[in-house]
Enzyme design. Structure first.
Site, PDB file in Angstrom:
ATOM      1  N   HIS A 251       0.777  -1.184   0.075  1.00 39.15           N
ATOM      2  CA  HIS A 251      -0.045   0.149  -0.142  1.00 39.15           C
ATOM      3  C   HIS A 251       0.715   1.271  -0.104  1.00 39.15           C
ATOM      4  O   HIS A 251       0.591   2.171   0.579  1.00 39.15           O
ATOM      5  CB  HIS A 251      -0.841  -0.029   1.026  1.00 39.15           C
TER       6      HIS A 251
ATOM      7  N   ASN B  76     -10.415  -3.327   1.823  1.00 41.24           N
ATOM      8  CA  ASN B  76     -10.114  -3.203   0.509  1.00 41.24           C
ATOM      9  C   ASN B  76     -11.215  -3.098  -0.464  1.00 41.24           C
ATOM     10  O   ASN B  76     -12.485  -2.858   0.066  1.00 41.24           O
ATOM     11  CB  ASN B  76      -9.260  -4.437   0.177  1.00 41.24           C
TER      12      ASN B  76
END
Length: 702
Positions: free
Chosen positions: A91, A164
């Site tokens: 990320h 997510n």
């Protein structure tokens, strides 16, 4: 616990410091529990969550093993361990914005969380969107999972929903997370590819992990190439618990549903967007918020009890599975609005620290082994990334409610305990905070037993049924995109055995899918299907799993690319601009030169893009308004021909003035269809925008 007076000396014989009695109880093991009284503050974690018990760690039974999910113990001991005194691994590429969460449906019967006790309650929020595999410098439109992490600054501490844009994950146990990420990252010997899964290492790992096949269907679908952060769903992924004030628990899954609907790009667009604007998603969010078009999501919850969990076809603790909304509908309880960009990207977006362990009273964990591992990993990650244990002192991570604890010193400490006491129990008059069993966080009291073993539950063994359900729930166009994605990705795999091994899983999902991918790869014969650990079952189609079946008929928040030339019909340009604005969209003018063009009535129209810098892949729909001379000029320009050819190939709605026919013919767009609207008069602009609400004219490529 039993109430008992505390024996103490009346004063410190050496300093004369005054001491004072605090309400105290004695626990089952004889330990003392001091409670707040009068002006004594409550003991909290560094996140501001009130602590119920500061004498005992969380265990599986009075004599059982300590539990990894004890976030108070881990925060306390980890901070102590670091009292003496870079880019995210995953990320890394992210973008964040501020906003708020407002409760639209109070649910005190489900949870004791303070924010859900009353309709209209509002708490500040910070959201960070991200890709998973690439580094900070990678492009926005890589085929990848998107992080959707939400930090809620509640009046009882920070609550992080670290999710997510896909509701399931590749693996079932956190022990395999390093292997998953190593496999998808650049190979250690060559340092490439970057932000891509189309290579041998990733598919070698996947081919040996059948539990990943459900997630593979999602990542090979359009979900992995969203049009915008604003047009994608978010999910908490794991099953959590709600706990109400009476201590009763229910299971819960969290959903973020975009108010403007779902939308993705096609792969050819994604490739070209990464070249034309690698910051496409960042720019889109920035422009939307700066223009006052604030993105909004609904927070929904799927709530179910133990009886449902026991009867459900799969284990609710398995992160590779979801619960179809047809079986447990999503109840909308709040709305999330993003209305302010950060003041400094590094100080906020880069330094924000999300931890799955950050929950508040009324929310609790389950025994999902992936979640349990994330709870351990995230805190450790922040130490490495932010330089030490005091990352909660950074404003973006600090609670906005009062917080009091005895954590001290360490690298870059900005504050610490005041006065003499930095421990408890103590008997000083200004002795600092105390744990509050009434208002403090309490874990759901649920029985736990079993042998300590390295083992996986047998009901985690069905790896294909939900993958089959997902694929068969897609429209024909979406299924074709999955076939194309798998074929493309596997065509980049150099080792034939790996390609064949991946394909050997597909018959367990869908025979036609397997045949289409095998044909696309040119395999001489279909590989023998993998033997499943548990025979897959046929599940009902779930329409909620499809993007196309859940699109909202709106052009709000979308962008029209308007290709114009000198002498273009001023009335048509004005009509299109008004129609787009009325629909809540934006117009971006693309012209031969950035200075713009002179329209038919002599007015000057400024451009935002030069034709070779504003390809049609940047827009949701396009219009071509040109003069006869301008059409001839554009017909000799490759970028202009590519503008209309790509818009046609990507199934976009296209409006055009009659003079544009010359450009279309030069671009090889010789067929006209219902997705192409000839604007013979200005009053036809509104009808064109009404058609654009469908976003794509899929009949063109079906």
């Amino acid at each position: 616990m039993t109430d008992e007076p505390l024996y103490r000396p009346t004063s410190d014989s050496q300093t004369g410091t005054e001491t004072v009695d605090h309400p105290v109880q004695r626990g089952d093991g004889g330990e003392l529990h001091q409670r707040p009284d009068g002006d004594t503050p409550r003991l909290t974690t560094a996140q501001g969550v009130p602590v119920a018990d500061d004498q005992n760690s969380l265990k599986a039974g009075a004599r059982g093993p300590s539990l990894m999910e004890d976030f108070h113990f881990r925060e306390k001991i980890f901070h102590f361990d670091h009292e003496r005194i870079p880019e995210r691994v995953v990320h890394a590429r992210g973008y964040g914005a501020h906003g708020y969460l407002e409760v639209t449906d109070a649910i005190p019967e489900l949870t004791a969380a303070s924010l859900f006790q009353k309709k209209g309650n509002r708490v500040p929020a910070f959201v960070r969107f991200s890709t998973v595999a690439g580094n900070k410098g990678s492009a926005d439109l890589a085929r990848d999972v998107r992080g959707f992490a939400v930090k809620l600054y509640t009046d009882e501490g920070n609550w992080d929903i670290v999710g997510n844009n896909i509701p399931v994950f590749f693996i079932q146990d956190a022990l395999k997370f390093p292997d998953l990420i190593h496999s998808v990252k650049a190979a250690p010997d060559r340092g490439f590819p970057q932000a891509q899964s189309a290579h041998d290492n990733f598919w070698d790992f996947i081919s040996l992990m059948p539990e990943a096949m459900h997630m593979v269907m999602w990542t090979m679908s359009d979900r992995a190439i969203p049009r915008s952060f604003r047009f994608m769903e978010g999910f908490g992924v794991h099953t959590f618990r709600f706990v109400n004030a009476e201590g009763q628990g229910t299971f819960v899954k969290f959903h973020w549903k975009p108010k403007q609907g779902l939308q993705s790009v096609v792969w050819d667009e994604a490739v070209k967007i990464m070249g034309a604007d690698p910051d496409f998603h960042r720019r889109d969010l920035w422009q939307a918020i700066q223009s006052g078009d604030f993105p909004e999501w609904e927070l929904g919850v799927q709530v179910f009890d133990d009886a449902f969990a026991d009867d459900f076809e799969f284990d609710v603790l398995d992160a590779t599975k979801l619960i179809p909304e047809e079986q447990v509908p999503v109840r909308i309880v709040a709305r999330l609005v993003l209305d302010r960009m950060v003041d400094n990207f590094f100080a906020e977006t880069e330094q924000v620290a999300f931890c799955t362990q950050n929950i508040v009273r009324g929310v609790d964990f389950t025994n999902d082994p992936l979640l349990q591992g994330r709870n351990f990993s995230y805190l450790d990650t922040q130490i490495k990334r932010l330089g030490g244990p005091n990352f909660t002192h950074i404003p973006i991570n600090a609670p906005k409610c009062p917080f009091h604890h005895f954590q001290q010193d360490g690298h870059m400490a900005m504050h610490g305990p005041k006065g003499r006491a930095n421990y408890e129990p103590n008997s000083w008059a200004q002795g600092g905070p105390r744990a509050d069993p009434d208002a403090g966080f309490r874990s759901l009291a649920e029985p736990m037993e079993g042998d300590k073993r390295r083992v996986r539950a047998e009901d985690f063994a069905d790896h294909y049924s939900q993958a089959r359900q997902f694929y068969r729930s897609q429209t024909a166009v979406e299924q074709e995109h999955i076939v194309s994605a798998l074929t493309f990705e596997l065509s980049k795999v150099e080792t034939p055995e790996i390609r064949e091994r991946v394909v050997s899983h597909l018959p367990n999902i869908d025979t036609d899918l397997a045949k289409a991918v095998a044909k696309g790869l040119g395999l001489a014969k279909m590989p023998k299907a993998q033997k499943p650990a548990k025979e897959p079952i046929d599940l009902p189609v779930s329409d909620k799993l499809s993007i196309h079946k859940n699109q909202r008929a709106t052009f709000k928040g979308r962008k029209l690319g308007l290709l114009v030339s000198d002498g273009a019909d001023a009335a048509l340009v004005e009509a299109l601009t008004k129609a787009v604005k009325a629909a809540g969209g934006l117009v971006e003018v693309v012209a031969p030169v950035i200075a713009g063009v002179a329209l038919s009535d002599g007015t000057k129209l400024a451009a935002q893009q030069k034709v070779d810098g504003g390809p049609s892949v940047l827009y949701d729909a396009v219009a071509v308004v040109v003069s006869a001379k301008g059409a001839t000029q554009f017909a000799a320009m490759h970028p202009a021909k590519a503008f209309v050819a790509d818009a046609y190939a990507h199934a976009k709605f296209i409006a055009y003035s009659p003079e544009a026919e010359t450009l279309f013919d030069a671009a090889g767009v010789t067929e006209r269809d219902d997705g192409m609207v000839s604007l013979d008069a200005a009053d036809e602009a509104k009808a064109f925008l009404d058609a654009c609400k469908a976003l794509r004219f899929w009949d063109r490529v079906a």
